[in-house]
Write a protein that holds these residues in place. Structure first.
Motif, PDB file in Angstrom:
ATOM      1  N   ARG A 123      71.131 -11.127  52.150  1.00  0.00           N
ATOM      2  CA  ARG A 123      71.833 -10.255  53.103  1.00  0.00           C
ATOM      3  C   ARG A 123      71.507 -10.615  54.553  1.00  0.00           C
ATOM      4  NH1 ARG A 123      74.132  -6.019  50.433  1.00  0.00           N
ATOM      5  NH2 ARG A 123      73.242  -5.463  48.407  1.00  0.00           N
ATOM      6  N   ILE A 139      76.200  -2.080  53.806  1.00  0.00           N
ATOM      7  CA  ILE A 139      76.178  -2.843  52.557  1.00  0.00           C
ATOM      8  C   ILE A 139      77.579  -2.897  51.948  1.00  0.00           C
ATOM      9  CG2 ILE A 139      75.310  -2.807  50.182  1.00  0.00           C
ATOM     10  CD1 ILE A 139      72.665  -1.759  51.288  1.00  0.00           C
ATOM     11  N   GLN A 178      79.414  -5.472  53.951  1.00  0.00           N
ATOM     12  CA  GLN A 178      78.892  -6.798  53.632  1.00  0.00           C
ATOM     13  C   GLN A 178      79.436  -7.303  52.303  1.00  0.00           C
ATOM     14  OE1 GLN A 178      74.622  -6.492  53.726  1.00  0.00           O
ATOM     15  NE2 GLN A 178      74.482  -7.236  55.820  1.00  0.00           N
TER      16      GLN A 178
END
Length: 719
Positions: free
Chosen positions: A119, A241, A244
């Motif tokens: 990440r 998240i 992403q």
């Protein structure tokens, strides 16, 4: 839209930056689409580039493109070549996207593209896009361009000093914001400085360097940081998240199901192999620990402030000469004389008050008051500021006395001296209040407990979920698996001279000792515990194993840190000892204050409850270590925190009731293997009560657990 594009991008010459940003974004989206297709094993999509079986990451092509375009941009920099600039900027943007998409690989030096660590690559791309967009709209970090322009277009020293101060303040606010773990606020705030003010004022994130440096002994601040993290940041992280994974794919999911591990025989109980920890991380943590445990001399901060006062006085006198204010010199001399005399008197008064406070606290509360007052920042800042104001005023008065009648008078310097005097008055009020709180036993206990919690978090940083074992399982396990080392020949390393002034062991660099043990093929056993005073030529570490002849004694001894005092901030045992000392002072015939003992036991209970899961997790996790003897057991902590109080609680029913409630709470919260020391002390307390109290009513009252000591007849415990 076209007019805006011409006005914002083309006219200021930002077309190469625009093309760089567009190429960067499009390349990132394309490469993420490509790797997701490869991960899904789509048959018609080209796979990885593997010439000769060697997998070439796209970061390889990105580095080549960045190098070529970078050289090209440097080569054409002196020429007016807008088309070449635009093409090379686009190629550079493509290369940057390919490299930053594998930022996690560069950071971890292993392929973590689809793991949780991957990440960080997407985070790096988002940061790059944000910074590029801010540059594109004409913003510059910390407004440097405007500051340079102001410096070049003014010759006034005062205005130039203002420019330097403005830039320095912005840089300081940016550093504080980033140190508080607010990466986005710090980066965007460099372009919009007003955001830096909010980032620097508001509380830090719990895992940030600022939190580790300043929140260790400030429990309220740390709890506020945790609450804000849960309330505000975690929802934003969840949405981040989601974004992403929508753009880049899911992380932490393996490409293929892992193969089943081979079934091992039930009798195979091979211990995990010992490995050396990361050397750089170990060095950073050890340096941080030494800095946290190092006690700064009381004179250092006042001396630094005095030197700064001398430099400031010289600069202010020079500024007065350039400004040339015309103020009555006699009036200024009288004001400066009053300020200097008042600061000298105030400094003497502070010394006297602090000395009396130390004597009173040591005799009436505990000798622990003295190091607390010596380490108190308010005291050092107050004394240093008083002396600095005194020196500043004297230097300005001397310059005024030696000046000629036609010279400029130090009006600005006198005004600054007056401001310093007002600040000194507020510091004096703060010092008086701080001394009063230090002499308050409840406040002192709270500070010691806060230091103890910081020491626990430093010594036992992580709490893992350890399954609770049953009594039968615990009895079948052996806590010590290294008894065979006693039969081997061993070398004892003694302590001769220490680099520090003290010989009290304050910390041990266990990861570094582990690395040395792996390198030399030996095992270390600490013969002294943290907090022990080590006399001259007494053994501190025993070495066993086949590599004893390769052991470098100076390297081993450098893993030990010695000092003067075993303070509560050093280790959990020191905090428990300090609380016990205050309780014993209160329970003595001279003090006779059982309420203070109950208050001390409240903090002891809190520290023991915080220690219990961490000590158990540490014992279970210590399977592959080559360093023994460096941890106290759970029974040690229970003994340090309660045994002396229990033994001195003769005919003190209030204390005995609070002790029983403490043991009961520990018995409920601890695992099976941690209960025997508690049960043993409950039995000892029962025997003590049976011996001391002959009246049945008194015996019944003393046997009732009560968290307030004497809150009710039947007592009270936690639900």
């Amino acid at each position: 839209m076209t007019d805006w594009f011409h006005r914002t991008v083309i006219d200021p010459g930002r077309l190469p930056l625009f093309l760089f940003l567009v190429a960067f974004i499009l390349t990132f989206l394309f490469i993420r689409f490509s790797v997701r297709m490869i991960r899904a094993e789509v048959s018609w999509w080209p796979g990885n580039v593997t010439p000769g079986g060697l997998h070439l990451h796209h970061e390889f092509f990105g580095v080549i493109m960045m190098a070529l375009s970078g050289f090209g941009l440097i080569a054409v920099a002196r020429y007016d070549a807008p088309i070449a600039d635009a093409v090379l900027a686009s190629i550079f943007g493509i290369g940057c996207a390919l490299v930053l998409d594998e930022f996690a690989l560069i950071l971890h030096l292993r392929d973590v593209y689809w793991e949780e660590e991957g990440r960080s690559s997407v985070d790096a791309v988002f940061v790059a896009i944000a910074i590029g967009g801010l540059f594109l709209v004409g913003l510059r970090p910390l407004d440097i361009s405007a500051a340079v322009g102001d410096w070049q277009h003014t010759a006034d020293p005062s205005e130039r000093i203002g420019v330097v101060i403005g830039v320095a303040v912005n840089v300081l606010l940016a550093v504080i914001t980033l140190a508080k773990g607010k990466l986005w606020t710090g980066l965007v705030g460099m372009f919009l400085p007003f955001l830096l003010l909010f980032g620097a004022i508001r509380v830090a994130r719990p895992a940030s360097p600022w939190s580790r440096w300043f929140y260790g002994s400030r429990e309220a601040k740390y709890e506020k940081a945790v609450a804000r993290e849960v309330r505000y940041r975690e929802p934003l992280i969840r949405w981040k998240i989601v974004v992403q994974e929508a753009l880049a794919g899911r992380f932490g999911v393996p490409d293929k199901p892992p193969a089943l591990p081979p079934q091992l025989p039930a009798s195979d109980t091979t211990a995990p192999k010992a490995v050396a920890p990361n050397a750089i991380a170990t060095a950073i943590r050890w340096r941080r620990t030494r800095r946290a445990l190092h006690v700064a001399p009381t004179w250092r901060l006042p001396a630094v402030l005095i030197v700064l006062a001398i430099i400031t006085a010289i600069l202010c006198i020079t500024l007065d000469e350039s400004v040339g204010l015309d103020v009555d010199s006699g009036t200024l001399a009288a004001v400066l004389g009053v300020i200097a005399g008042a600061m000298a008197t105030l400094t003497g008064l502070v010394f006297t008050a602090v000395t009396l406070a130390m004597q009173f606290g040591a005799s009436q509360i505990s000798v622990r008051v003295i190091p607390r007052l010596q380490r108190e920042p308010t005291m050092r800042w107050s004394i240093g500021f008083f002396l600095a104001t005194f020196v500043f005023s004297v230097m300005v008065a001397m310059d005024l006395a030696l000046s000629e009648p036609e010279d400029a008078t130090p009006g600005i310097s006198t005004a600054i001296a007056a401001v310093l005097t007002v600040v000194s008055a507020f510091l004096f009020v703060a010092l008086v209040a701080k001394v009063g709180t230090v002499l308050n036993s409840a406040q002192l206990l709270r500070w010691i407990a806060a230091d103890g919690r910081g020491a626990i978090r430093r010594e036992y940083p992580d709490v893992h979920d350890v399954p609770t074992a049953s009594p039968l399982e615990e009895s079948a396990e052996s806590p010590d698996e290294h008894d065979e080392s006693d039969e081997q020949p061993r070398t004892v390393i003694p302590l001769r001279e220490t680099a520090s002034r003290g010989r009290v062991l304050l910390a041990v660099n266990i990861p570094r000792l582990q690395a040395l043990a792996v390198r030399w093929d030996v095992r270390f056993e600490l013969l002294v515990a943290v907090g022990d005073y080590v006399p001259h030529h007494v053994g501190v570490i025993a070495v066993t194993g086949p590599g004893q002849d390769r052991v470098a004694i100076p390297k081993v001894l450098r893993c030990l840190f010695f000092g003067d005092t075993h303070q509560p901030s050093v280790s959990p045992s020191a905090a428990l000892q300090s609380i016990s000392d205050i309780a014993l002072k209160a329970i003595s015939s001279a003090g006779n204050d059982p309420s203070s003992v109950v208050l001390a036991l409240d903090h002891t209970e809190d520290l023991l409850l915080m220690l219990a899961p961490r000590v158990r997790a540490d014992v279970v996790g210590r399977q592959a270590t080559l360093v023994d003897g460096y941890r106290r057991t759970w029974g040690d902590y229970v003994a340090i925190g309660t045994d002396e109080i229990r033994r001195h609680s003769r005919n003190q029913a209030q204390v005995q009731r609070r002790l029983r409630a403490l043991y009961g709470t520990l018995l409920e919260q601890c695992s099976y293997d941690q209960q025997p020391p508690i049960v043993e002390r409950i039995q000892a307390l029962d025997e003590q009560i049976e011996t001391e109290w002959t009246v049945p009513l008194d015996r019944r009252l003393a046997s009732a657990p009560d968290r307030q000591g004497s809150g009710s007849e039947r007592g009270s415990t936690l639900a």
